[in-house]
Every structure is written in structure tokens, then in C-alpha cells.
Motif scaffolding. Structure first.
Motif, PDB file in Angstrom:
ATOM      1  N   LEU A 219       2.877  20.585  -3.394  1.00  0.00           N
ATOM      2  CA  LEU A 219       1.962  19.941  -4.636  1.00  0.00           C
ATOM      3  C   LEU A 219       0.931  19.727  -4.378  1.00  0.00           C
ATOM      4  O   LEU A 219       0.011  19.224  -4.784  1.00  0.00           O
ATOM      5  N   ASN A 220       0.985  18.569  -2.875  1.00  0.00           N
ATOM      6  CA  ASN A 220      -0.821  18.071  -2.725  1.00  0.00           C
ATOM      7  C   ASN A 220      -0.582  18.099  -1.794  1.00  0.00           C
ATOM      8  O   ASN A 220       0.437  18.743  -0.287  1.00  0.00           O
ATOM      9  N   GLY A 221      -1.762  17.374  -0.415  1.00  0.00           N
ATOM     10  CA  GLY A 221      -1.926  17.889   0.908  1.00  0.00           C
ATOM     11  C   GLY A 221      -2.794  19.619   0.975  1.00  0.00           C
ATOM     12  O   GLY A 221      -3.081  20.077   0.367  1.00  0.00           O
ATOM     13  N   GLN A 222      -2.123  19.039   2.736  1.00  0.00           N
ATOM     14  CA  GLN A 222      -2.869  20.623   3.161  1.00  0.00           C
ATOM     15  C   GLN A 222      -1.825  22.330   2.216  1.00  0.00           C
ATOM     16  O   GLN A 222      -1.311  22.176   2.342  1.00  0.00           O
ATOM     17  N   ASN A 279       8.194   9.745   4.441  1.00  0.00           N
ATOM     18  CA  ASN A 279       8.952  10.766   4.228  1.00  0.00           C
ATOM     19  C   ASN A 279       8.493  11.319   3.131  1.00  0.00           C
ATOM     20  O   ASN A 279       8.111  10.709   1.892  1.00  0.00           O
ATOM     21  N   PRO A 280       8.297  12.931   3.245  1.00  0.00           N
ATOM     22  CA  PRO A 280       8.222  13.315   1.532  1.00  0.00           C
ATOM     23  C   PRO A 280       9.606  13.471   1.153  1.00  0.00           C
ATOM     24  O   PRO A 280      10.270  13.179   1.161  1.00  0.00           O
ATOM     25  N   ILE A 281       8.547  13.837   0.109  1.00  0.00           N
ATOM     26  CA  ILE A 281       9.805  13.970  -1.565  1.00  0.00           C
ATOM     27  C   ILE A 281      10.133  15.475  -1.599  1.00  0.00           C
ATOM     28  O   ILE A 281       9.141  15.995  -1.317  1.00  0.00           O
ATOM     29  N   ILE A 282      10.811  16.298  -2.369  1.00  0.00           N
ATOM     30  CA  ILE A 282      11.863  17.525  -3.030  1.00  0.00           C
ATOM     31  C   ILE A 282      11.807  17.263  -3.636  1.00  0.00           C
ATOM     32  O   ILE A 282      12.652  16.676  -4.112  1.00  0.00           O
ATOM     33  N   PRO A 299      -5.511   9.509  -7.059  1.00  0.00           N
ATOM     34  CA  PRO A 299      -5.622  10.965  -6.036  1.00  0.00           C
ATOM     35  C   PRO A 299      -4.997  10.563  -4.398  1.00  0.00           C
ATOM     36  O   PRO A 299      -5.279  10.744  -2.942  1.00  0.00           O
ATOM     37  N   HIS A 300      -5.495   8.348  -4.229  1.00  0.00           N
ATOM     38  CA  HIS A 300      -4.695   8.154  -3.308  1.00  0.00           C
ATOM     39  C   HIS A 300      -3.343   8.237  -2.530  1.00  0.00           C
ATOM     40  O   HIS A 300      -3.020   8.173  -1.566  1.00  0.00           O
ATOM     41  N   PHE A 301      -2.630   8.855  -3.292  1.00  0.00           N
ATOM     42  CA  PHE A 301      -1.468   8.873  -3.343  1.00  0.00           C
ATOM     43  C   PHE A 301      -1.167  10.023  -2.202  1.00  0.00           C
ATOM     44  O   PHE A 301      -1.838  11.430  -2.513  1.00  0.00           O
ATOM     45  N   LYS A 302      -0.709   9.045  -0.336  1.00  0.00           N
ATOM     46  CA  LYS A 302      -0.607  10.704   0.051  1.00  0.00           C
ATOM     47  C   LYS A 302       0.872  11.369   0.783  1.00  0.00           C
ATOM     48  O   LYS A 302       0.595  12.115   1.543  1.00  0.00           O
ATOM     49  N   ARG A 303       2.229  10.348  -0.236  1.00  0.00           N
ATOM     50  CA  ARG A 303       2.706  11.364   0.557  1.00  0.00           C
ATOM     51  C   ARG A 303       3.011  13.080  -0.074  1.00  0.00           C
ATOM     52  O   ARG A 303       3.136  13.123  -0.963  1.00  0.00           O
TER      53      ARG A 303
END
Length: 339
Positions: A219-222, A279-282, A299-303
């Protein structure tokens, strides 16, 4: 734990103490039957839409797989060139109602499930507690052959020509008691008068479905980042039956996850997604439609937040039954294939 979650757990475990709620179940049943009979006798008026209405619902509280089924049927009917619209209560949305659900709508206004339906299919959709006004809003914008009512099985103010009831064999009918002693909205005899779709991996009925998960997406990131089954996840969900989500994760081969459950249609805040480590969320697609606006505002939320899409897989008998039922209503299938 909220009272709602506490009772939900008791239903799932069929706790013996639920018997103390039986007097309330008698009151609920009495009120339900009185309301139903008022419509049947004409003392209350039902609305008959100018086009056929198909209701997809369930007789239980909590998730049954109804929304994935509806999305699949919408895509199937669209492929066969049938002009259709969808209406819903818009539970969790704040309105104002009736509201037209466009691609630019927001979940907190129209509800999470309507947003998921429209984002998945692009179908014309309107929401609100007054189904007549929702239908009139749709018909003011579109020429339609069929209207599908998402849920609303117990909404007797709306006449319907077809009813499909999803029966989840994973949960079954529990203790077969009416709310609040059990999680039935209606007595089980209601199943005799509608088309029942059995939701099961090992079905007993010819009309059946099951859910299959697709590859999770970020949902976010690369966006091209590969999904790592070996990672340890926080499984975050605000759905009616979170245990099914956990079962889906296990079937995918994901073994390291920690469940974090919220009430159905939960309105997420950023704190709900904060944990001590990185750790990531699913999560589910239904939850993702409400989490994404949070990410855009922060936008600062990086998880990493991964989303598991699921698709309904229907038996051939479901398609054959649907085609026959719609043709009996004068709705012809045009060229197309989907099964």
C-alpha cells in the motif's frame, strides 16, 4: 475489549452463559416478526423499483464472504453487458445520504465496503438507509437493467425479485439462536425461501463459493518490492470475522503474524498502526480503503503495509442459476464469458 467484541467472541465459542440473553432474543424476534408482518399485510408500504432488484445478504451477524461475492457478480454481469447499479446502507459512513459513490468518494463519508466495491468494479453505486432514495438517485444518472442491493435482506421496505443468501460453513449457524443470544438475524427457516450460496472449501451444495487470495501488494513504499513470506507481520483487521483472514494468511504460507483485531468497519487512526518495532503490517482490502487516506495525510509514516486481495470462486451451478433467474426477469445475457 469492547462489549461488541466480547459478545462476538462468546458467539464464536458458543459460550453457555449466552442463555441469560434469551429474554432479549425473544424481544428481538417479536419485534422483527411484527415489523415483517406489517409490510406483508400492507400496513406498512414497500417500495417497488422500476427495474428488478437482487438482494445479496446473510442471516448472520459478521463476515460471510458477501462482499467478495458481490464484487465477482458485478464483474461477471458487466462482462455480459448487463447495465447494473448497486445500493447499500453505507454502514460506517457519515453521509449526507443518499450519496453517490464515485471513485473520488471517501470511506468515512460513504462507508468502507461501498468504496471497495466501486474501486474494484467502477459500478454505479449509491448508499443510504433509505433504499428508495438511493435507487432514485442511481436511476437519475444511469439507465439500468438490474439493481443489486448489498445486504438489506431484512429491509422489508424494499421489494425484491431475487435473494441470494451467503451461508458461511466456517461459522455455520452457531447455536442457532436469534440476536443477541446467538448471531442469527432471522430464524434458520429463512434459508428455505431464497437461493443459498454455500461458502465452503469442501461444499455440500451445488451452489457454492470459496475465496482465493492473490499475491499481496504494498500500500505504501516501493510498489515493485517483493513480498516476503518469512517476515513477521502484524495482521491488522477490522472485519466481521477476523479468523477467516488469519486462515487466509496461513494458507498463503505465512506463519509469523500477530493478530490485532478492531470492530467491524473500524475508523482507523494512525496510532492503530503504531507498534514498538518496525515489522510490517498485513491487512485486508476492506481495511486498506480506510488506511490509505491516513497514509496520504501522514507521508512520514514508513512502516510497510501489505494488502491481501481475495477473489470469490463460484461453482458453475451459480452462473447457470443466475442466468436462468435473470432471464426469467427479462434480463438477457449478451456476448461475454467470465467463468
Amino acid at each position: 475489549m469492547s462489549v461488541a467484541q466480547f459478545i462476538q467472541d462468546a458467539w464464536n465459542k458458543q459460550a453457555k452463559w449466552l442463555i441469560v440473553l434469551r429474554p432479549l432474543s425473544w424481544l428481538y424476534r417479536g419485534g422483527f416478526l411484527l415489523n415483517k408482518n406489517l409490510y406483508k399485510t400492507g400496513l406498512k408500504q414497500s417500495y417497488t423499483a422500476p427495474v428488478p432488484v437482487m438482494v445479496i445478504g446473510n442471516i448472520t451477524v459478521g463476515g460471510s464472504g458477501k462482499t467478495p461475492l458481490l464484487i465477482h457478480l458485478v464483474k461477471y454481469l458487466q462482462n455480459h453487458k448487463i447495465r447494473l447499479g448497486v445500493i447499500s446502507r453505507g454502514y460506517g459512513g457519515k453521509g449526507p445520504f443518499p450519496a453517490y459513490v464515485g471513485l473520488d468518494a471517501e470511506a468515512h463519508v460513504v462507508g468502507d465496503e461501498p468504496m471497495l466495491i466501486v474501486q474494484s468494479t467502477g459500478v454505479p453505486m449509491a448508499v443510504g438507509s433509505n433504499r428508495q432514495k438511493s435507487i432514485e438517485l442511481l436511476l437519475s444518472k444511469h439507465a439500468l437493467d438490474l439493481i443489486i442491493c448489498d445486504d438489506g435482506l431484512q429491509h422489508w421496505a424494499l421489494e425484491r425479485q431475487l435473494e441470494w443468501i451467503v451461508l458461511d460453513n466456517n461459522r455455520g449457524l452457531g447455536n442457532e439462536k436469534i440476536l443477541p443470544e446467538g448471531y442469527l438475524r432471522e430464524p434458520k427457516c429463512r434459508l428455505k425461501n431464497s437461493t443459498v450460496i454455500e461458502h465452503a472449501t469442501a461444499p455440500q451444495l451445488p451452489l457454492n463459493m470459496h475465496l482465493e487470495a492473490s499475491e499481496p501488494y504494498l500500500l505504501n513504499g516501493q510498489l515493485n518490492q517483493p513480498f516476503n513470506l518469512e517476515a513477521c507481520f502484524y495482521a491488522v483487521s477490522g472485519i466481521g470475522f477476523p479468523q477467516r483472514f488469519y486462515q487466509t494468511l496461513e494458507k498463503m504460507g505465512l506463519q509469523q503474524f500477530q493478530g490485532h483485531e478492531f470492530p467491524d468497519h473500524h475508523e482507523y487512526e494512525l496510532d492503530d498502526l503504531q507498534f514498538e518495532d518496525s515489522n510490517p503490517i498485513i491487512t485486508t482490502e476492506k481495511d486498506a480503503v480506510k488506511i490509505l487516506p491516513l497514509l496520504k495525510k501522514n507521508p512520514h509514516f514508513k512502516r510497510e503495509i501489505w494488502v491481501v486481495p481475495v477473489d470469490a470462486v463460484l461453482s458453475q451451478a451459480c452462473y447457470e442459476t443466475l442466468k436462468l433467474q435473470l432471464e426469467q426477469l427479462g434480463i438477457k445475457f449478451n456476448q461475454g464469458s467470465f467463468e
